[in-house]
Write a protein that holds these residues in place. Structure first.
Motif, PDB file in Angstrom:
ATOM      1  N   ASP A  12      42.637  94.161  71.324  1.00 18.17           N
ATOM      2  CA  ASP A  12      42.170  95.414  71.908  1.00 18.17           C
ATOM      3  C   ASP A  12      43.083  96.519  71.386  1.00 18.17           C
ATOM      4  OD1 ASP A  12      41.621  97.631  73.595  1.00 18.17           O
ATOM      5  OD2 ASP A  12      40.958  96.302  75.201  1.00 18.17           O
ATOM      6  N   ASP A  14      43.646  99.320  72.421  1.00 17.46           N
ATOM      7  CA  ASP A  14      44.327 100.022  73.503  1.00 17.46           C
ATOM      8  C   ASP A  14      45.478  99.228  74.105  1.00 17.46           C
ATOM      9  OD1 ASP A  14      42.554 102.246  73.417  1.00 17.46           O
ATOM     10  OD2 ASP A  14      41.070 101.111  74.561  1.00 17.46           O
ATOM     11  N   ALA A  67      35.127  96.129  71.639  1.00 16.51           N
ATOM     12  CA  ALA A  67      34.496  97.411  71.345  1.00 16.51           C
ATOM     13  C   ALA A  67      33.501  97.730  72.449  1.00 16.51           C
ATOM     14  CB  ALA A  67      33.807  97.373  69.985  1.00 16.51           C
ATOM     15  N   THR A 138      32.169 102.121  69.917  1.00 21.74           N
ATOM     16  CA  THR A 138      33.481 102.722  69.725  1.00 21.74           C
ATOM     17  C   THR A 138      34.521 101.623  69.890  1.00 21.74           C
ATOM     18  OG1 THR A 138      33.760 103.349  72.047  1.00 21.74           O
ATOM     19  CG2 THR A 138      32.729 104.952  70.577  1.00 21.74           C
ATOM     20  N   SER A 140      37.766 101.962  70.862  1.00 19.72           N
ATOM     21  CA  SER A 140      38.709 102.165  71.964  1.00 19.72           C
ATOM     22  C   SER A 140      37.965 102.637  73.199  1.00 19.72           C
ATOM     23  CB  SER A 140      39.759 103.203  71.548  1.00 19.72           C
ATOM     24  OG  SER A 140      40.540 103.619  72.640  1.00 19.72           O
ATOM     25  N   ALA A 142      39.090 105.074  74.652  1.00 21.01           N
ATOM     26  CA  ALA A 142      39.512 106.472  74.679  1.00 21.01           C
ATOM     27  C   ALA A 142      38.339 107.423  74.844  1.00 21.01           C
ATOM     28  CB  ALA A 142      40.282 106.812  73.401  1.00 21.01           C
ATOM     29  N   ALA A 143      37.176 107.062  74.277  1.00 17.37           N
ATOM     30  CA  ALA A 143      36.022 107.957  74.358  1.00 17.37           C
ATOM     31  C   ALA A 143      35.632 108.207  75.810  1.00 17.37           C
ATOM     32  CB  ALA A 143      34.846 107.356  73.602  1.00 17.37           C
ATOM     33  N   HIS A 149      33.183 111.407  70.695  1.00 19.63           N
ATOM     34  CA  HIS A 149      32.067 110.622  70.143  1.00 19.63           C
ATOM     35  C   HIS A 149      30.719 110.969  70.768  1.00 19.63           C
ATOM     36  CE1 HIS A 149      34.762 107.942  67.877  1.00 19.63           C
ATOM     37  NE2 HIS A 149      35.506 107.889  68.959  1.00 19.63           N
ATOM     38  N   VAL A 210      43.243 103.880  63.142  1.00 18.74           N
ATOM     39  CA  VAL A 210      43.215 103.815  64.603  1.00 18.74           C
ATOM     40  C   VAL A 210      44.455 103.108  65.137  1.00 18.74           C
ATOM     41  CG1 VAL A 210      41.945 102.991  66.619  1.00 18.74           C
ATOM     42  CG2 VAL A 210      40.707 103.847  64.631  1.00 18.74           C
ATOM     43  N   LYS A 214      47.379 104.841  67.473  1.00 14.86           N
ATOM     44  CA  LYS A 214      47.839 104.309  68.757  1.00 14.86           C
ATOM     45  C   LYS A 214      49.349 104.079  68.732  1.00 14.86           C
ATOM     46  CE  LYS A 214      43.767 103.824  70.818  1.00 14.86           C
ATOM     47  NZ  LYS A 214      43.387 104.590  72.027  1.00 14.86           N
ATOM     48  N   ASP A 222      40.692 106.721  68.043  1.00 13.95           N
ATOM     49  CA  ASP A 222      39.517 105.872  68.220  1.00 13.95           C
ATOM     50  C   ASP A 222      38.724 105.876  66.927  1.00 13.95           C
ATOM     51  OD1 ASP A 222      37.660 104.216  69.402  1.00 13.95           O
ATOM     52  OD2 ASP A 222      36.826 105.718  70.750  1.00 13.95           O
ATOM     53  N   ASP A 224      34.431 105.162  65.380  1.00 14.35           N
ATOM     54  CA  ASP A 224      33.053 104.682  65.494  1.00 14.35           C
ATOM     55  C   ASP A 224      32.918 103.414  64.674  1.00 14.35           C
ATOM     56  OD1 ASP A 224      31.737 106.741  67.075  1.00 14.35           O
ATOM     57  OD2 ASP A 224      32.054 108.066  65.361  1.00 14.35           O
TER      58      ASP A 224
END
Length: 256
Positions: A12, A14, A67, A138, A140, A142-143, A149, A210, A214, A222, A224
């Motif tokens: 992941d 994140d 994702a 996506t 992450s 984060a969106a 996005h 990405v 991070k 992030d 797409d």
């Protein structure tokens, strides 16, 4: 048909604790070099990292990547995803969704006909970008927190961009109908990103960007993901909507 891998470790973006050690080493070196050069973390996409993209992909072989797919779903569509997974976008998928929604009374015959004849899979009607033959996600979460996005529109209009794109601005009545159907839903999946012999997904910005973003501490980093293979049901990790804790922890997402 090739067997789906089982019990692979999950990565992941994140959660750095899930990153494989060799990837941590590569990303750490690249992030440190960016810091030494005075590169601002929020400009991580400008870093010259593409020469390392192949290495990052190779280091993810044997892992599953988490994702997220953002959409609106009717109850029967949630059941279908749990049973069949996520299908690649094509004209047949659009037709199936419209026919089912009509059969269950969500769309009138006139609405179904209009959406069937004016959508992004009809030859000559393609809008910006290419959407067919892939599942859009996506990388992450984060969106969901940083409003990137365009996921709010995805969560607001039923049908995905292929169905709603040509109607949400210029057809007020039909746009209202599409906003009324289904509930906002986040489908979390596990992707076999680096399976040998599999067509590599398109990712923008790159995968290595990405991870380095991070590592630099830029939480909104992030990408797409345009995944070129159907996602089987055993790779559907969860489907959450308003009322589910995993959805409600993002209070700015659409509630209805």
């Amino acid at each position: 048909m090739p067997m789906e891998p089982v019990d692979l470790p999950i990565v992941d973006v994140d959660v750095p604790a899930t990153w494989p050690a060799p990837l941590v080493g590569l990303v750490g070196e690249l992030a440190e070099a960016a810091r030494r050069s005075g590169h601002a973390p929020e400009n991580y996409q400008d870093l010259d990292l593409l020469p390392y993209e192949g290495t990052a992909w190779a280091l993810l072989e044997g892992h599953l990547g988490r994702a997220r797919h953002h959409t609106r779903l009717l109850d029967h569509e949630k059941d279908a995803i749990r049973a069949q997974g996520l299908r690649l976008l094509d004209a047949q998928l659009v037709k199936d969704r419209l026919d089912q929604a009509h059969a269950l009374g969500y769309l009138t015959a006139q609405e179904r006909e209009r959406l069937q004849t004016v959508n992004e899979t009809v030859p000559g009607q393609h809008g910006r970008g290419r959407r067919e033959g892939q599942v859009c996600l996506t990388l992450s979460a984060a969106a969901q927190l940083h409003h990137i996005h365009g996921i709010h529109r995805l969560l607001t209009y039923w049908g995905g961009e292929a169905i709603y794109w040509q109607h949400c601005e210029g057809s007020p009545g039909l746009a209202d109908k599409l906003r009324s159907l289904g509930v906002p839903s986040v489908v979390t999946v596990l992707l076999d990103l680096a399976a040998p012999g599999q067509q590599r997904p398109s990712i923008f910005p790159s995968l290595v960007h990405v991870f380095v973003g991070k590592a630099l501490g830029h939480d909104p980093a992030d990408a797409d993901v345009f995944y070129k293979s159907p996602i089987p049901p055993q790779r559907i990790e969860s489907i959450v909507s308003p009322g589910d804790a995993a959805y409600d922890r993002f209070p700015d997402l659409p509630r209805s």
